[in-house]
Design a protein around this motif. Structure first.
Motif: not given
Length: 395
Positions: A307-336
């Motif tokens: 998920p894109f998080t630059a500038g304090g963006e939260t929308e993509q992180s929220t969406r990714a976390a919900r999909l991960e909770q539903l076992d529909l996605a894996g997630v990696l942080p953008e930073e690093g």
């Protein structure tokens, strides 16, 4: 009998997601026999808004950087007061010329505060019009959080005074507006869920790839494409990779990536058969933007989201976390993110079984057109107040 007219404002500042979603909705409105005029103000993107839609292109503005701090024109110069006044006048002129029955404003007032210089005058013009319009705001299902104090209250006041509908393009079983907009209860009588604005079921693509990596519009996808190129070198050569860099990736970066692509890796700017590629792929690797996730859900593809998080963006992180909770996605942080981390996660995801997609409503474009048609046919005439204010009205 003339067709009902829709005046649809959309401003994309960085990626192309807002324009793509609005274009799908505009196409569905055309199919329902509306006459649609779409006003755009971002960098032109070939193929959008699509056939059958009349377009008014305002002088280009984009975000000054990834953090959306400031606006620049098409040449990268800071936007001046004179530039803003010119755009405002062109927008008002287009509204008067269209004489719409319906006005749809994408994101505002929940987002796009940068465009207040022209949208507040547009709302005043609508309020002063002798021709009543059905006025709607068009929103994705998950909003940006952590806004400044007072912003939510200002948004509520604008919705109450100027809008008949808050069109939330989502399935309430996946995300509800009150989860990311805490004052939603104050405008609940105007909120309608349309379903997720996904594309139609894709046709099978002529080519098949094991892994499809996509960077959306490409304006902020350089790191993802670069990491994917290097990760491909760390995984078995038998894997076929498709890297879609996006139309906004600088040409110099695209040329560098193309020269560095190893065997088995194909690099493209854009693929019109994106949905079909996902349907045939073992894994999608992408950011977690609304449109890309809708494409993935429609195709039923396994996905790794960054998920894109630059500038304090939260929308993509929220969406990714919900999909991960539903076992529909894996997630990696953008930073690093590094090629080694990406390669390890890709390998892990390829070993998992294909996900079972829950029965989410993915027909939000058609749903939006249906809702607009029903509300337009059943609405009553309302008196208009003095310019600059509309009465509070129930949807």
């Amino acid at each position: 009998m003339s067709r009902p007219r829709v005046f649809f404002y959309v401003q994309h500042l960085l990626g192309i997601g807002h324009l793509a979603r609005a274009s799908r909705i505009a196409g569905a409105l055309v199919e329902r026999d509306f006459e649609v005029t779409m006003v755009t103000g971002g960098t032109p993107v070939p193929g959008f808004p699509g056939e059958g839609v009349q377009t008014v292109a305002l002088p280009t503005v984009t975000a000054g950087d990834k953090g959306f701090s400031g606006l620049v024109d098409g040449d990268g110069n800071p936007v001046t007061a004179a530039f803003q006044e010119h755009r405002r006048d062109l927008l008002i002129e287009a509204f008067r010329r269209t004489e719409p029955d319906v006005v749809i404003i994408e994101a505002f007032p929940f987002g796009r505060r940068q465009m207040r210089f022209e949208l507040l005058p547009l709302l005043a013009e609508i309020a002063a019009s002798s021709r009543p319009q059905l006025v709607a705001t068009s929103l994705r299902d998950i909003l940006q959080e952590r806004v400044k104090p007072g912003r939510a209250e200002e948004t509520v006041e604008l919705v109450k005074n100027h809008f008949d509908l808050v069109l939330v393009h989502g399935d309430p079983g996946f995300a509800r507006i009150e989860e990311t907009f805490p004052l939603a209860d104050e405008v609940r009588d105007k909120v309608v869920y349309t379903g997720l604005v996904a594309p139609p079921p894709p046709n099978e693509a002529a080519e098949k790839f094991d892994i499809v990596v996509s960077a959306g519009g490409g304006a902020v996808g350089r790191e993802l494409i670069g990491a994917a190129l290097e990760a491909a070198k760390l995984l078995p050569n038998a894997l076929r990779w498709c890297l879609i860099a996006g139309p906004n990736l600088p040409q110099a970066d695209f040329d560098t990536f193309a020269a560095a692509a190893p065997e088995g890796v194909s690099l493209f700017r854009f693929r019109r058969d994106f949905g079909g590629l996902l349907g045939g792929a073992r894994l999608s690797v992408s950011q977690a933007g609304y449109n890309t996730v809708c494409d993935i859900l429609r195709a039923g593809c396994a996905c790794l989201l960054i998920p894109f998080t630059a500038g304090g963006e939260t929308e993509q992180s929220t969406r990714a976390a919900r999909l991960e909770q539903l076992d529909l996605a894996g997630v990696l942080p953008e930073e690093g993110i590094t090629p080694e981390l990406l390669a390890a996660k890709v390998s892990f995801m390829l070993a998992r079984p294909r996900p079972a997609i829950p029965p989410l409503d993915l027909d939000g474009a058609a749903g939006t057109a249906r809702i607009i048609g029903e509300r337009l046919s059943s609405r009553q005439s309302f008196p208009h107040p003095a310019p600059g204010l509309r009465p509070t009205r129930s949807a």
